[in-house]
Write a protein that holds these residues in place. Structure first.
Motif, PDB file in Angstrom:
ATOM      1  N   LEU A 170       3.586  57.168  63.469  1.00 28.20           N
ATOM      2  CA  LEU A 170       5.044  57.098  63.321  1.00 28.20           C
ATOM      3  C   LEU A 170       5.587  55.768  63.850  1.00 28.20           C
ATOM      4  N   VAL A 171       5.087  55.352  65.002  1.00 25.94           N
ATOM      5  CA  VAL A 171       5.545  54.088  65.591  1.00 25.94           C
ATOM      6  C   VAL A 171       5.206  52.918  64.674  1.00 25.94           C
ATOM      7  N   ASN A 172       3.990  52.921  64.138  1.00 23.83           N
ATOM      8  CA  ASN A 172       3.592  51.838  63.220  1.00 23.83           C
ATOM      9  C   ASN A 172       4.432  51.866  61.943  1.00 23.83           C
ATOM     10  N   TRP A 173       4.750  53.063  61.476  1.00 23.03           N
ATOM     11  CA  TRP A 173       5.584  53.176  60.274  1.00 23.03           C
ATOM     12  C   TRP A 173       6.988  52.633  60.529  1.00 23.03           C
ATOM     13  N   VAL A 174       7.560  52.944  61.684  1.00 18.08           N
ATOM     14  CA  VAL A 174       8.888  52.412  62.034  1.00 18.08           C
ATOM     15  C   VAL A 174       8.851  50.888  62.092  1.00 18.08           C
ATOM     16  N   ASN A 175       7.804  50.331  62.691  1.00 19.44           N
ATOM     17  CA  ASN A 175       7.678  48.873  62.756  1.00 19.44           C
ATOM     18  C   ASN A 175       7.533  48.264  61.366  1.00 19.44           C
ATOM     19  N   PHE A 176       6.818  48.964  60.493  1.00 20.22           N
ATOM     20  CA  PHE A 176       6.669  48.479  59.122  1.00 20.22           C
ATOM     21  C   PHE A 176       8.010  48.473  58.400  1.00 20.22           C
ATOM     22  N   GLU A 177       8.777  49.562  58.516  1.00 28.45           N
ATOM     23  CA  GLU A 177      10.084  49.620  57.861  1.00 28.45           C
ATOM     24  C   GLU A 177      11.019  48.564  58.441  1.00 28.45           C
ATOM     25  N   ARG A 178      10.911  48.318  59.727  1.00 30.15           N
ATOM     26  CA  ARG A 178      11.740  47.273  60.351  1.00 30.15           C
ATOM     27  C   ARG A 178      11.376  45.909  59.779  1.00 30.15           C
ATOM     28  N   SER A 179      10.083  45.655  59.593  1.00 26.82           N
ATOM     29  CA  SER A 179       9.651  44.362  59.065  1.00 26.82           C
ATOM     30  C   SER A 179      10.127  44.156  57.630  1.00 26.82           C
ATOM     31  N   ARG A 180      10.439  45.233  56.910  1.00 27.74           N
ATOM     32  CA  ARG A 180      10.965  45.144  55.542  1.00 27.74           C
ATOM     33  C   ARG A 180      12.478  45.248  55.498  1.00 27.74           C
ATOM     34  N   GLY A 181      13.109  45.182  56.649  1.00 28.92           N
ATOM     35  CA  GLY A 181      14.572  45.189  56.694  1.00 28.92           C
ATOM     36  C   GLY A 181      15.191  46.516  56.334  1.00 28.92           C
ATOM     37  N   TRP A 182      14.429  47.606  56.471  1.00 31.74           N
ATOM     38  CA  TRP A 182      14.903  48.962  56.177  1.00 31.74           C
ATOM     39  C   TRP A 182      15.325  49.129  54.712  1.00 31.74           C
ATOM     40  N   VAL A 183      14.759  48.327  53.839  1.00 30.36           N
ATOM     41  CA  VAL A 183      15.115  48.369  52.421  1.00 30.36           C
ATOM     42  C   VAL A 183      14.150  49.282  51.677  1.00 30.36           C
ATOM     43  N   SER A 184      14.674  50.090  50.769  1.00 37.66           N
ATOM     44  CA  SER A 184      13.829  50.942  49.933  1.00 37.66           C
ATOM     45  C   SER A 184      13.334  50.150  48.735  1.00 37.66           C
ATOM     46  N   SER A 185      12.043  50.142  48.544  1.00 39.75           N
ATOM     47  CA  SER A 185      11.463  49.417  47.415  1.00 39.75           C
ATOM     48  C   SER A 185      11.905  50.047  46.101  1.00 39.75           C
ATOM     49  N   VAL A 186      12.197  49.172  45.137  1.00 38.70           N
ATOM     50  CA  VAL A 186      12.565  49.672  43.808  1.00 38.70           C
ATOM     51  C   VAL A 186      11.362  50.348  43.160  1.00 38.70           C
ATOM     52  N   LYS A 187      10.211  49.737  43.332  1.00 38.52           N
ATOM     53  CA  LYS A 187       8.976  50.289  42.802  1.00 38.52           C
ATOM     54  C   LYS A 187       8.271  51.071  43.900  1.00 38.52           C
ATOM     55  N   GLY A 188       7.911  52.306  43.612  1.00 38.69           N
ATOM     56  CA  GLY A 188       7.280  53.143  44.626  1.00 38.69           C
ATOM     57  C   GLY A 188       5.768  53.110  44.551  1.00 38.69           C
ATOM     58  N   LEU A 189       5.149  53.957  45.347  1.00 34.07           N
ATOM     59  CA  LEU A 189       3.698  54.091  45.307  1.00 34.07           C
ATOM     60  C   LEU A 189       3.264  54.679  43.969  1.00 34.07           C
ATOM     61  N   ALA A 190       2.045  54.360  43.588  1.00 38.53           N
ATOM     62  CA  ALA A 190       1.533  54.826  42.301  1.00 38.53           C
ATOM     63  C   ALA A 190       1.552  56.353  42.243  1.00 38.53           C
ATOM     64  N   CYS A 191       2.108  56.878  41.161  1.00 41.78           N
ATOM     65  CA  CYS A 191       2.184  58.332  41.004  1.00 41.78           C
ATOM     66  C   CYS A 191       0.985  58.894  40.263  1.00 41.78           C
ATOM     67  N   ASN A 192       0.104  58.013  39.795  1.00 42.02           N
ATOM     68  CA  ASN A 192      -1.093  58.478  39.114  1.00 42.02           C
ATOM     69  C   ASN A 192      -2.010  59.194  40.106  1.00 42.02           C
TER      70      ASN A 192
END
Length: 355
Positions: free
Chosen positions: A212-234
């Protein structure tokens, strides 16, 4: 006497034609009236849909505002509770020190009242005082580990009575990640992060909390922006696709049920297959490497790592108690949780290298 003329054929035909025109014209007027009525109803429906859209937008903004205020209140309450727990621990330490001082004063008063102390009784008194101090220190250390109040000790010797007691201290809960302060002031985070953080922030062991802590740091490094393209749904697990289509955590009772072990086994198998397909040939024997090969996993926000963490949360909760997660039953789950943390750290490191 003049003869009456019979109506000519032309006049008869004109009358018949006029009658037909009336019959045709009458439905045409009714059709026009019906058409106008339908147009009015269509306009009313459009106006109603517009009002409904405005109302839904207003309700959504109100829901986000309430959720944000609730998150802030929960953060403040949690910090206050931790502060209270810390103050109670400090108070307990002071009470133990005060108890030790009382023991020493009681010992001195007892000696003064007797007027003299033989060498044997003096030795016994010192042993008793040392014994009381030793118990006080041991109780303090043990209480610090278990967060429980010590018991009482009463012992008589050389006219001295030792009584050690302390108020109970509530058990301090295991520390979960606090809501990041910088997310409170980010417009991007306010759009999706509060509800997501609350949903994922569960006590499933140290490895999951680290994730969870690493995920929060990752989202912070991306400026809390939601990617337009998501993870592969295949090859994505069907229960995850269903959860996303049903508004994720916004709809109650949307979580999958893995009461049946066969369902859990099938989910774990499908998730592992999907997790492996998300990772390209970026793995080395020594560990992980960052670079363009990680682009398939560099997805932030609601369309990104939320899906992976949600699956790991369901899996961890389905394992049951903490002993099951930490035992052989949760071996594969712990491996994936640690693996996900390594990938997130690699993504964060790649961002730092670009800067």
């Amino acid at each position: 006497m003049s003869k009456r003329r019979a109506p000519s054929i032309s006049s008869a035909s004109s009358v018949e034609h006029y009658s037909k025109v009336r019959l045709v014209a009458q439905p045409s007027r009714e059709a026009r009236q019906l058409k106008e009525l339908l147009l009015q109803k269509d306009q009313m429906l459009e106006d109603a849909e517009t009002e409904l859209d405005d109302l839904m937008e207003f309700l959504e903004s109100e829901r986000k505002e309430i959720l944000l205020q609730q998150t802030i209140a929960e953060i403040k309450a949690e910090r206050l509770q931790r502060r209270v727990n810390a103050l109670e621990v400090e108070l307990h330490k002071l009470q133990l020190m005060n108890t030790k001082s009382s023991i020493d004063r009681t010992s001195t008063d007892a000696v003064a009242q007797v007027g003299y102390v033989s060498e044997a009784s003096h030795t016994e008194h010192e042993q008793l005082s040392d014994r009381g101090l030793s118990f006080c220190q041991e109780t303090k250390i043990e209480n610090h580990k278990t967060h429980k109040a010590p018991g009482a000790l009463s012992k008589e010797g050389s006219g001295v009575i030792i009584n050690i007691s302390a108020p109970k201290i509530e058990e301090i809960p295991q520390k979960l990640p606090l809501y990041p302060t910088d997310a409170l002031h980010s417009e991007n985070a306010q759009k999706w992060f509060p509800a997501t953080f609350k949903y994922l922030n569960q006590d499933l062991g140290e490895d999951y909390i680290t994730l969870l802590v690493n995920w929060v740091n990752f989202e912070r490094s991306r400026g809390w922006v939601s990617s337009v393209k998501g993870l592969a749904c295949n090859m994505r697990p069907k229960v995850l696709s269903k959860w996303i289509l049903n508004c994720r955590y916004d709809r109650t009772g949307n979580e999958p049920d893995f009461a049946d072990e066969d369902d859990l086994r099938h989910f774990c198998k499908s998730f592992m297959f999907w997790w492996n397909t998300l990772q390209n040939s970026c793995r080395l024997v020594e560990g992980l490497t960052a670079g363009k090969k990680w682009e398939s996993l560099d997805r932030s926000g609601k369309n990104g790592w939320l899906s992976v963490l949600a699956c790991l949360k369901w899996w961890g909760m389905a394992l049951g108690e903490q002993d099951d997660r930490e035992g052989s039953k949760g071996c594969e789950w712990r491996t994936v949780v640690k693996d996900a943390s390594l990938v997130l750290n690699s993504l964060i490191a790649s961002t730092r290298e670009k800067k």
